[in-house]
Write an enzyme that holds these catalytic residues in place. Structure first.
Site, PDB file in Angstrom:
ATOM      1  N   HIS A 255      -4.157  24.163  30.660  1.00 52.82           N
ATOM      2  CA  HIS A 255      -5.083  23.026  30.580  1.00 52.82           C
ATOM      3  C   HIS A 255      -6.500  23.567  30.609  1.00 52.82           C
ATOM      4  CE1 HIS A 255      -6.986  19.161  31.549  1.00 52.82           C
ATOM      5  NE2 HIS A 255      -5.872  18.610  31.075  1.00 52.82           N
ATOM      6  N   ASP A 306       2.274  16.838  30.049  1.00 54.31           N
ATOM      7  CA  ASP A 306       3.240  16.756  28.950  1.00 54.31           C
ATOM      8  C   ASP A 306       4.532  17.501  29.247  1.00 54.31           C
ATOM      9  OD1 ASP A 306       1.692  15.191  27.238  1.00 54.31           O
ATOM     10  OD2 ASP A 306       0.530  16.918  26.594  1.00 54.31           O
TER      11      ASP A 306
HETATM   12  N1  CMC Z   1       1.344  29.353  26.893  1.00 57.47           N
HETATM   13  C1  CMC Z   1       0.977  30.662  26.881  1.00 57.47           C
HETATM   14  N2  CMC Z   1      -0.292  31.076  27.062  1.00 57.47           N
HETATM   15  C2  CMC Z   1      -1.216  30.124  27.275  1.00 57.47           C
HETATM   16  C3  CMC Z   1      -0.904  28.758  27.310  1.00 57.47           C
HETATM   17  C4  CMC Z   1       0.432  28.387  27.102  1.00 57.47           C
HETATM   18  N3  CMC Z   1       0.801  27.105  27.106  1.00 57.47           N
HETATM   19  N4  CMC Z   1      -2.024  28.049  27.528  1.00 57.47           N
HETATM   20  C5  CMC Z   1      -3.012  28.947  27.628  1.00 57.47           C
HETATM   21  N5  CMC Z   1      -2.536  30.191  27.473  1.00 57.47           N
HETATM   22  C6  CMC Z   1      -3.299  31.444  27.535  1.00 57.47           C
HETATM   23  C7  CMC Z   1      -4.012  31.667  26.220  1.00 57.47           C
HETATM   24  O1  CMC Z   1      -3.228  32.390  25.302  1.00 57.47           O
HETATM   25  C8  CMC Z   1      -5.240  32.411  26.670  1.00 57.47           C
HETATM   26  O2  CMC Z   1      -4.883  33.747  26.909  1.00 57.47           O
HETATM   27  P1  CMC Z   1      -5.939  34.943  26.566  1.00 57.47           P
HETATM   28  O3  CMC Z   1      -7.117  34.691  27.453  1.00 57.47           O
HETATM   29  O4  CMC Z   1      -5.171  36.196  26.887  1.00 57.47           O
HETATM   30  O5  CMC Z   1      -6.257  34.805  25.107  1.00 57.47           O
HETATM   31  C9  CMC Z   1      -5.569  31.792  28.022  1.00 57.47           C
HETATM   32  O6  CMC Z   1      -4.323  31.303  28.512  1.00 57.47           O
HETATM   33  C10 CMC Z   1      -6.545  30.623  27.923  1.00 57.47           C
HETATM   34  O7  CMC Z   1      -5.995  29.659  27.032  1.00 57.47           O
HETATM   35  P2  CMC Z   1      -6.799  28.875  25.938  1.00 57.47           P
HETATM   36  O8  CMC Z   1      -5.860  28.465  24.839  1.00 57.47           O
HETATM   37  O9  CMC Z   1      -8.022  29.616  25.543  1.00 57.47           O
HETATM   38  O10 CMC Z   1      -7.219  27.602  26.792  1.00 57.47           O
HETATM   39  P3  CMC Z   1      -7.860  26.284  26.248  1.00 57.47           P
HETATM   40  O11 CMC Z   1      -8.555  25.666  27.368  1.00 57.47           O
HETATM   41  O12 CMC Z   1      -8.622  26.539  24.995  1.00 57.47           O
HETATM   42  O13 CMC Z   1      -6.581  25.400  25.814  1.00 57.47           O
HETATM   43  C11 CMC Z   1      -4.617  24.131  25.963  1.00 57.47           C
HETATM   44  C12 CMC Z   1      -5.940  24.514  26.626  1.00 57.47           C
HETATM   45  C13 CMC Z   1      -4.027  22.954  26.710  1.00 57.47           C
HETATM   46  C14 CMC Z   1      -4.864  23.725  24.518  1.00 57.47           C
HETATM   47  C15 CMC Z   1      -3.663  25.352  26.035  1.00 57.47           C
HETATM   48  O14 CMC Z   1      -3.359  25.635  27.378  1.00 57.47           O
HETATM   49  C16 CMC Z   1      -2.391  25.105  25.239  1.00 57.47           C
HETATM   50  O15 CMC Z   1      -2.372  25.350  24.025  1.00 57.47           O
HETATM   51  N6  CMC Z   1      -1.291  24.637  25.907  1.00 57.47           N
HETATM   52  C17 CMC Z   1      -0.055  24.335  25.191  1.00 57.47           C
HETATM   53  C18 CMC Z   1      -0.121  22.945  24.578  1.00 57.47           C
HETATM   54  C19 CMC Z   1      -0.102  21.849  25.619  1.00 57.47           C
HETATM   55  O16 CMC Z   1       0.734  21.843  26.515  1.00 57.47           O
HETATM   56  N7  CMC Z   1      -1.001  20.871  25.475  1.00 57.47           N
HETATM   57  C20 CMC Z   1      -1.115  19.739  26.381  1.00 57.47           C
HETATM   58  C21 CMC Z   1      -2.417  19.787  27.120  1.00 57.47           C
HETATM   59  S1  CMC Z   1      -2.560  18.769  28.565  1.00 57.47           S
HETATM   60  C22 CMC Z   1      -2.268  17.141  28.175  1.00 57.47           C
HETATM   61  C23 CMC Z   1      -2.738  16.705  26.863  1.00 57.47           C
HETATM   62  O17 CMC Z   1      -3.903  16.836  26.519  1.00 57.47           O
HETATM   63  O18 CMC Z   1      -1.896  16.220  26.109  1.00 57.47           O
END
Ligand code: CMC
Length: 373
Positions: A255, A306
């Protein structure tokens, strides 16, 4: 190249408004709507009351609750032409595509060219009907028309299945959990559209399109796909190893704001673990959580809302492709509240990009354009 400006991809950490609607504390793992803790709201409140709280800023008294309940229950039915259109949509259309399209079409049936609370309530009342009608049409079942003597979520479940299942109050409470979450992607998209002084149908069409993506609300459907693929608890470790080795994200985890357990996921998990019967997928999900927490400890990746919501919807026999529409059915309250709040001190959103292309190229006619390779 040295830039004169900081580019904030994803606008991380950028505040775009001052708001009194909700507070998301990502360090403590707390969520508060209008001053009230989410734990207290799910314990004591219901959809109508919390919607009133979010829209108006205070808990309703009895008259006010009657008012909002009756407004929401009277506006449920869809125009006949819209039902006819839906009956002719391709049966394989995704429920989020149908929802996005019908919300947009409903704009043609409104006399308001700007955004009003009346339109917000109208759409909030109709979204469950769109979802339920599409479920019935898609499955070649007769439509079940809305009843105005039922509560918002009871009526939705009744329109889907012709009866109100046991534990329907948990479904209602799950809507409260999804209603509002600060300036998330779909709320931001809604607010950008609102800032142009567009109408509420355009605002919600924008928001639904944004919520649909797998990084946002679309994650709940993908979580169930993942649990279906894993099949048994014993296969969790191999499955995760394979995802991680391919650099794939694990749906339902991570998140932007919560760097600890998402309080909504914690509540959902508690409900599921307190059920008297065995809930499908729950044991696999708990194992996935255990393994992800172990592997990503340093990155602070925890389950988000989710991750467990789909298991609850599946318990109510709602097909997984409908999960994100249920998120939308709740989040419309937050979308419209933010749109209205922002417009009180409106300034159109107009950020910028930093141009890094050439500026002095010589124009060439089509015949003179040459491509290498
Ligand atoms: N699985 C594996 N690695 C992850 C995940 C995950 N679900 N989420 C974040 N990371 C890692 C990411 O690869 C990154 O690693 P590094 O720094 O080595 O490159 C680090 O954690 C930071 O992640 P980010 O993608 O830069 O974080 P963000 O704030 O841009 O994205 C997010 C947040 C929710 C989009 C992301 O965590 C994600 O893609 N999660 C999976 C999809 C998901 O479950 N979405 C629902 C979000 S919450 C409720 C909603 O809005 O619906």
């Amino acid at each position: 190249m040295k830039l004169d400006y900081d580019v904030k991809y994803g606008l991380e950490g950028v505040a775009v408004a001052i708001s009194s609607i909700s507070c998301v504390d990502g360090v403590k793992g707390e969520l508060v709507y209008r001053g009230f803790k989410i734990e207290d709201l799910v314990e004591n409140s219901n959809f109508e009351e919390t919607a009133y709280l979010i829209w108006f800023g205070n808990l309703p008294n009895e008259n006010e609750l009657d008012f909002i309940t009756s407004m929401l229950s009277k506006k449920r039915e869809l125009p006949e032409n819209i039902i006819y259109m839906m009956e002719n949509f391709p049966k394989n259309a995704h429920p989020m595509e149908v929802l996005r399209s019908i919300v947009s079409i409903l704009g043609m049936y409104s006399n308001n060219d700007n955004s009003t609370l009346e339109d917000a309530i109208n759409l909030t009342a109709k979204i469950p009907t769109i979802i339920a009608y599409w479920y019935r049409i898609k499955n070649n079942l007769d439509l079940i028309h809305p009843r105005d003597d039922l509560k918002h979520s009871e009526n939705f479940l009744y329109m889907l299945f012709g009866e109100i299942p046991e534990k329907s109050e948990l479904f209602d409470k799950s809507l409260i959990l999804h209603m509002e979450q600060g300036m998330n992607a779909s709320t931001f998209a809604a607010t950008v559209t609102a800032s142009t002084l567009s109408d509420v149908y355009s605002i919600i069409t924008t928001a639904i399109g944004t919520l649909k993506g797998p990084l946002h609300g679309g994650a709940n459907e993908r979580v169930l796909n993942m649990l279906d693929e894993i099949k048994t608890k014993e296969k969790v470790e191999n499955y995760l190893n394979s995802l991680i080795s391919r650099n794939k994200k694990i749906m339902g985890f991570g998140h932007r704001i919560y760097k600890t357990y998402d309080p909504r996921a914690l509540i959902l998990k508690k409900w599921l673990s307190n059920m008297n019967e065995k809930v499908k997928y729950f044991d696999i999900a708990v194992k996935v959580e255990e393994e992800v927490l172990k592997r990503f400890e340093s990155k602070k990746i925890y389950p988000n809302v989710d991750f467990y919501s789909g298991i609850l919807y599946n318990y109510f026999k709602i097909p997984k492709e409908f999960f994100t529409t249920i998120f939308a059915m709740a989040r419309i309250v937050g979308w419209t509240a933010h749109a209205m709040e922002y417009c009180k001190n409106n300034r159109i959103f107009r950020p910028r990009t930093i141009y890094n292309g050439p500026k002095n190229l010589d124009y060439k006619k089509v015949k003179e354009v040459e491509r290498n390779g």
